[in-house]
Write an enzyme that holds these catalytic residues in place. Structure first.
Site, PDB file in Angstrom:
ATOM      1  CG  ASN A  12     -44.157   8.038  32.924  1.00  0.00           C
ATOM      2  OD1 ASN A  12     -44.989   7.185  33.172  1.00  0.00           O
ATOM      3  ND2 ASN A  12     -42.964   7.756  32.434  1.00  0.00           N
ATOM      4  CG  ASP A  69     -37.669  22.336  29.887  1.00  0.00           C
ATOM      5  OD1 ASP A  69     -37.766  21.097  29.823  1.00  0.00           O
ATOM      6  OD2 ASP A  69     -36.640  22.939  29.543  1.00  0.00           O
ATOM      7  CG  PHE A 150     -41.037  10.191  35.127  1.00  0.00           C
ATOM      8  CD1 PHE A 150     -40.535  11.320  34.508  1.00  0.00           C
ATOM      9  CD2 PHE A 150     -42.237  10.288  35.816  1.00  0.00           C
ATOM     10  CE1 PHE A 150     -41.219  12.526  34.568  1.00  0.00           C
ATOM     11  CE2 PHE A 150     -42.931  11.498  35.883  1.00  0.00           C
ATOM     12  CZ  PHE A 150     -42.409  12.615  35.252  1.00  0.00           C
TER      13      PHE A 150
END
Length: 195
Positions: A12, A69, A150
């Site tokens: 994704n 991140d 997501f």
């Protein structure tokens, strides 16, 4: 088209970034280059985790690569889940479990302001490290809305999305305002300036 290695197994995320890079670069994930193991994210900050992943990939390939991140920081929870966003409800849990836990923690909380933050570490062909950051401010709503996106997307409403969650926006709409979109555009601008 130039290949750019991305230290992730998350399709994704890779797809989202590929759309931002258009046809300038072709993203290759860890799976694409045959690395199946997970890279341990042992850092206590987003930048540390991005650095760990980028340097691991660079040590194996000695070519330009990047890692990111991302964390969701909720003001009422003193910045949690933050660096632990992906495993907030436990190591074996999924996004739905993480959302359930977050909504439970915020059950009787009126201050629902939060932000998504993405940090990218890019390592060039010479092994030099460069960092880029993107932040989007918003609110945590009380129930899931939308089916796209997501992670925490169904409960996060960015301040400039006319009340829609990330999960209610198309990928293109999300990329225009998202934390990851902002960080990637900084990376793209940097790469373009190098050519």
């Amino acid at each position: 088209m130039q290949q750019l290695l991305f230290a992730t197994h998350n399709r994704n995320k890779a797809s989202e970034i590929q759309k931002l890079l258009h046809d300038k670069y072709l993203i290759k994930t860890l799976d694409d280059i045959g690395i199946t193991n997970d890279i341990a994210e042992t850092g206590t900050t987003l930048i540390e985790n991005a650095r760990i992943k980028a340097h691991y990939l660079h040590s194996l390939n000695k070519t330009a690569c990047f890692a990111d991140d991302t964390g969701l920081e909720v003001d009422a929870l003193n910045g949690a889940p933050g660096v632990y966003s992906a495993r907030y409800a436990g190591e074996e849990c999924n996004s739905s479990n993480n959302i359930d836990k977050l909504l439970h923690e915020l059950q009787n909380v009126s201050n629902r302001s939060a932000r998504f933050k993405t940090v990218i570490i890019y390592i060039d062909n010479n092994g030099m490290e460069h960092s880029f950051e993107g932040i989007v401010e918003g609110q945590i709503i009380k129930e899931r809305r939308g089916s796209d996106g997501f992670g925490y997307d169904p409960i996060f409403v960015p301040n400039d999305s006319k009340g829609l969650t990330f999960a209610q926006l198309s990928t293109d709409e999300k990329n225009k305002i998202s934390h990851r979109g902002k960080a990637i555009r900084k990376l793209v601008a940097f790469l373009s300036a190098q050519q």
